[in-house]
Design an enzyme around this catalytic site. Structure first.
Site, PDB file in Angstrom:
ATOM      1  CG  ASP A   1      -1.524   1.327   1.571  1.00 60.37           C
ATOM      2  OD1 ASP A   1      -1.848   2.115   0.502  1.00 60.37           O
ATOM      3  OD2 ASP A   1      -1.812   1.482   2.825  1.00 60.37           O
TER       4      ASP A   1
ATOM      5  CG  ASP B   1      -6.211   3.103   0.760  1.00 65.82           C
ATOM      6  OD1 ASP B   1      -5.232   2.327   0.881  1.00 65.82           O
ATOM      7  OD2 ASP B   1      -6.652   3.441  -0.553  1.00 65.82           O
TER       8      ASP B   1
ATOM      9  CG  ASP C   1      -1.792   1.673  -3.426  1.00 69.52           C
ATOM     10  OD1 ASP C   1      -0.332   1.365  -3.609  1.00 69.52           O
ATOM     11  OD2 ASP C   1      -1.890   2.471  -2.479  1.00 69.52           O
TER      12      ASP C   1
ATOM     13  CG  ASP D   1     -12.719 -14.436 -13.105  1.00 66.88           C
ATOM     14  OD1 ASP D   1     -11.805 -14.926 -11.983  1.00 66.88           O
ATOM     15  OD2 ASP D   1     -13.736 -14.008 -12.900  1.00 66.88           O
TER      16      ASP D   1
ATOM     17  CD  GLU E   1     -10.493 -18.972 -12.139  1.00 64.91           C
ATOM     18  OE1 GLU E   1     -10.573 -19.341 -10.946  1.00 64.91           O
ATOM     19  OE2 GLU E   1     -11.511 -18.177 -12.611  1.00 64.91           O
TER      20      GLU E   1
HETATM   21  C1  NOJ Z   1     -12.008 -16.680  -9.904  1.00 65.63           C
HETATM   22  C2  NOJ Z   1     -11.404 -15.814  -9.160  1.00 65.63           C
HETATM   23  O1  NOJ Z   1      -9.967 -16.011  -9.193  1.00 65.63           O
HETATM   24  C3  NOJ Z   1     -12.187 -15.646  -7.817  1.00 65.63           C
HETATM   25  O2  NOJ Z   1     -11.422 -14.843  -6.807  1.00 65.63           O
HETATM   26  C4  NOJ Z   1     -13.305 -14.862  -8.045  1.00 65.63           C
HETATM   27  O3  NOJ Z   1     -14.233 -14.879  -6.808  1.00 65.63           O
HETATM   28  C5  NOJ Z   1     -14.357 -15.618  -8.967  1.00 65.63           C
HETATM   29  N1  NOJ Z   1     -13.387 -16.145 -10.299  1.00 65.63           N
HETATM   30  C6  NOJ Z   1     -15.265 -14.885  -9.678  1.00 65.63           C
HETATM   31  O4  NOJ Z   1     -15.002 -13.805 -10.293  1.00 65.63           O
END
Ligand code: NOJ
Length: 501
Positions: free
Chosen positions: A21, A25, A29, A190, A244
């Site tokens: 950080d 805060d 970041d 994601d 992912e």
């Molecule tokens: C996978 C991400 O790594 C995770 O942290 C997130 O909660 C879910 N996808 C939903 O976006």
């Protein structure tokens, strides 16, 4: 031709909220990441993956994006992002950013419009919900004021987008270009096996995150990645994408990394492998047989840290096994993904008080599941201070650091050749030196009970998962070990790299 950088890269995941950080805060970041680039350079990684830093109400730590083309003020500004990319490149580090295409935030202008009754075809609104459950617990549907329901496979603040609508495709192609134009080297996608749901949204019997089902892994998703690949390939400089993809079958994973789709996909099978030579060997065999370019990962911001997963009744075992699994992973063909803090040997923080918890998983499961905060506790950089150097001044971090965290701080470890950090640095620099002489394939050696031995060119890797010491394979010299090798033997919970005779 040279090998593209990502094929054997070591990529370090920066969970931005918890890394460093700079603004004071209590939340990590982008300027905080920028200040620590020399640390990452010294560690010896090739690239960083930044978790989402986009505008977000933070219903899921930023995986709920309200504006895909701007930086949330909590994390900095677009100019600070650009400065971070420029500095990272100057340090020889590539930058991968997270892209969240399965869902937006409920504060995204599209969803706000949908709530007003317009543009609902960009999401999945229905008059009646089906039986799908949210991955975070509870129903996957929330009702809006006029009686309709919308689908959210995660938190209610993360409405699923409708990928059967061409407008959604066009929008994400434009978002990719926006960040590529700002110099990013790649994307982490994601929930890459989400996006499409089976037509008609039929009820399901089994909704495991890994199953190919009406909920996940629909074949239409591959067309999206073919289009994205064209965009990536149209830019200079080996831009890449890593998906992912949670699936329990290696051949299913392979579909995502066909030559005209994603470059890589996380290999969660490695992270899920039991602590046994046969468990590790089976994953290695399946992976190398099915995907053209392997990846390996032990920890990330969604799972219990591997040091803690490997714990036994003996408190020293978790860290020994964690280092041994790392050394083995770094000897394998392909690229490796590290998660911030594992280089410090950080354990999972299991005793966070309920009032400190922030993960929607904890709230949606009504406290039944602890959630993922335990692997997201802000890093300890120094031995002292209210936040152990995470924030400047007296600010406390957004999740409390436990009493044993000072012992893991980076500053002290950096000066101690026996530390976990020093071991990671040695392993990464040795790997880099060896890399040129290593072929992509490996060969198995006869291994004693409990152990696993393999070679890659001149490198021999040996790991002992069993309860008793084993004899080392014949070798010319020892390159690196996770623990001393008494009398030419490999003790339990230890791995070594040897130079072949
Ligand atoms: C996978 C991400 O790594 C995770 O942290 C997130 O909660 C879910 N996808 C939903 O976006």
């Amino acid at each position: 031709m040279d090998t593209p950088w990502w094929r054997d890269a070591v990529v370090y995941e920066v969970y931005v909220r918890s890394f460093a950080d700079a603004s004071g805060d209590g939340v990590g970041d982008l300027p905080g990441v920028r200040e620590r680039l020399p640390y990452l350079k010294d560690l010896g990684v090739d690239a960083i993956w930044l978790t989402p830093f986009y505008r977000s109400p933070m219903a899921d730590g930023g995986y709920d994006v309200a504006d895909y083309r701007d930086v949330d003020p909590l994390f900095g500004t677009l100019a600070e992002f650009e400065a971070l990319v420029a500095d990272a490149h100057a340090h020889g580090l590539r930058v991968i950013v997270d892209i969240v295409p399965n869902h937006s935030s409920d504060r995204h202008p599209w969803f706000q419009e949908a709530l007003r009754g317009q543009g609902r075809e960009r999401y999945l609104f229905r008059d009646r919900p089906n039986n799908w459950q949210s991955t975070f617990s509870g129903p996957a549907w929330t009702q809006v004021a006029d009686g309709q329901w919308y689908l959210h496979l995660f938190a209610p603040g993360q409405p699923d987008l409708n990928w059967r609508n061409p407008e959604v495709h066009a929008e994400f192609l434009d978002i990719l270009r926006f960040w590529l134009d700002r110099g990013v080297d790649g994307f982490r996608i994601d929930v890459a096996m989400g996006l499409y749901k089976a037509e008609g949204l039929p009820d399901v019997k089994d909704q495991s995150f890994k199953a190919v089902s009406p909920v996940w892994g629909q074949p239409e998703v591959h067309e999206v990645y073919r289009n994205w690949r064209e965009v990536l390939d149209s830019y200079p400089g080996e831009r890449m994408a890593v998906g992912e993809v949670w699936t329990d079958r290696a051949d299913d994973l392979a579909l995502y990394v066909r030559p005209d789709e994603l470059h890589q996909s996380f290999n969660f099978a490695w992270l899920q492998a039991p602590w046994s030579p046969t468990g590790f060997k089976q994953v290695i065999i399946d992976t190398l047989a099915t995907v053209p370019f392997a990846t390996w990962v032990l920890s990330n911001h969604d799972v219990v840290r591997h040091r803690t997963r490997y714990d036994t009744a003996d408190p020293g075992t978790g860290l020994m096994r964690a280092k041994a699994a790392l050394l083995t992973m770094l000897a394998l063909p392909g690229s490796a993904y590290l998660y911030q803090g594992e280089e410090l040997g950080l354990p999972e923080v299991k005793n966070l008080p309920p009032e400190a918890r922030q993960d929607p998983v904890f709230f949606q499961s009504k406290g039944e599941l602890p959630g993922r905060d335990g692997c997201r506790v802000p890093l300890p950089w120094t031995p002292d201070g209210p936040s152990l150097g995470f924030s400047p001044g007296d600010t406390l971090p957004w999740l409390p650091q436990p009493d044993d965290f000072p012992a893991f701080n980076a500053e002290t470890q950096a000066g101690d050749p026996e530390s976990t950090l020093a071991f990671y640095r040695r392993a990464l620099s040795t790997r880099r030196d060896l890399l040129r002489s290593l072929p992509y394939h490996l060969e198995w050696l006869d291994s004693p009970e409990g152990a696993l031995f393999f070679t890659r060119g001149p490198l021999i890797c040996a790991i002992n998962c069993g309860p008793a010491p084993v004899d080392l394979p014949p070798h010319a010299r020892v390159i690196l070990s996770t623990a001393p090798l008494p009398d030419g033997t490999l003790p339990p919970d230890t791995a070594t790299w040897l130079h072949a005779e």
